[in-house]
Scaffold this motif. Structure first.
Motif, short mmCIF file in Angstrom:
data_model
loop_
_atom_site.label_atom_id
_atom_site.label_comp_id
_atom_site.label_asym_id
_atom_site.label_seq_id
_atom_site.Cartn_x
_atom_site.Cartn_y
_atom_site.Cartn_z
N GLN A 86 0.82 -1.21 0.00
CA GLN A 86 0.00 0.00 0.00
C GLN A 86 0.85 1.26 0.00
O GLN A 86 1.97 1.26 0.52
CB GLN A 86 -0.90 0.02 1.24
CG GLN A 86 -1.85 -1.14 1.32
CD GLN A 86 -2.65 -1.15 2.61
OE1 GLN A 86 -2.12 -0.87 3.67
NE2 GLN A 86 -3.93 -1.47 2.49
N SER A 87 0.29 2.32 -0.54
CA SER A 87 0.93 3.63 -0.46
C SER A 87 0.80 4.16 0.96
O SER A 87 0.05 3.61 1.77
CB SER A 87 0.27 4.60 -1.45
OG SER A 87 -1.02 4.94 -0.99
N THR A 88 1.49 5.25 1.26
CA THR A 88 1.40 5.85 2.59
C THR A 88 -0.02 6.33 2.88
O THR A 88 -0.41 6.43 4.04
CB THR A 88 2.39 7.02 2.75
OG1 THR A 88 2.15 7.96 1.70
CG2 THR A 88 3.82 6.53 2.69
N GLY A 89 -0.80 6.60 1.86
CA GLY A 89 -2.19 7.02 2.03
C GLY A 89 -3.18 5.86 2.11
O GLY A 89 -4.37 6.07 2.24
N GLY A 90 -2.67 4.63 1.99
CA GLY A 90 -3.54 3.45 2.09
C GLY A 90 -4.06 2.92 0.77
O GLY A 90 -4.82 1.95 0.75
N THR A 91 -3.65 3.53 -0.34
CA THR A 91 -4.08 3.04 -1.65
C THR A 91 -3.40 1.71 -1.95
O THR A 91 -2.19 1.57 -1.77
CB THR A 91 -3.72 4.06 -2.74
OG1 THR A 91 -4.35 5.30 -2.45
CG2 THR A 91 -4.14 3.58 -4.12
N GLY A 92 -4.17 0.74 -2.43
CA GLY A 92 -3.63 -0.56 -2.79
C GLY A 92 -2.77 -0.47 -4.04
O GLY A 92 -3.18 0.09 -5.06
N LEU A 93 -1.56 -1.00 -3.97
CA LEU A 93 -0.64 -1.00 -5.12
C LEU A 93 -0.49 -2.40 -5.72
O LEU A 93 -0.34 -2.54 -6.92
CB LEU A 93 0.72 -0.48 -4.67
CG LEU A 93 0.73 0.92 -4.05
CD1 LEU A 93 2.11 1.23 -3.48
CD2 LEU A 93 0.31 1.95 -5.08
N ALA A 94 -0.51 -3.43 -4.86
CA ALA A 94 -0.39 -4.81 -5.30
C ALA A 94 -0.85 -5.70 -4.16
O ALA A 94 -0.84 -5.30 -3.00
CB ALA A 94 1.05 -5.14 -5.69
#
Length: 76
Positions: free
Chosen positions: A20-28
């Protein structure tokens, strides 16, 4: 390129992993229902990411081996 492997005994509980990104967005993610999980992810920018390791279902404990490698030759 970030490569992540989580090795574990599935009989003790299913483990899923999320990058996840630092903002909580899923990346993988890797959320299979058999033993071991794997993520290979290529970033398009500099910055921090977080790995979330979840024990899936009603299981209460499982041990795992975490292997992370970063190939910086592919960095932008």
């Amino acid at each position: 390129v970030v490569t992540i492997d989580v090795l574990f005994g599935h009989a003790l509980g299913d483990i899923d992993i999320y990058l996840q990104s630092t903002g909580g967005t899923g990346l993988a993610q890797s959320n299979g229902n058999t033993a071991d999980e794997h993520i290979s992810w290529t970033s398009d920018r500099l910055g921090a990411v977080y790995l979330r390791v979840d024990l899936f279902g009603t299981d209460t404990c499982n041990l795992y081996h975490l292997d992370v490698s970063v190939d910086t030759t592919a960095c932008p």
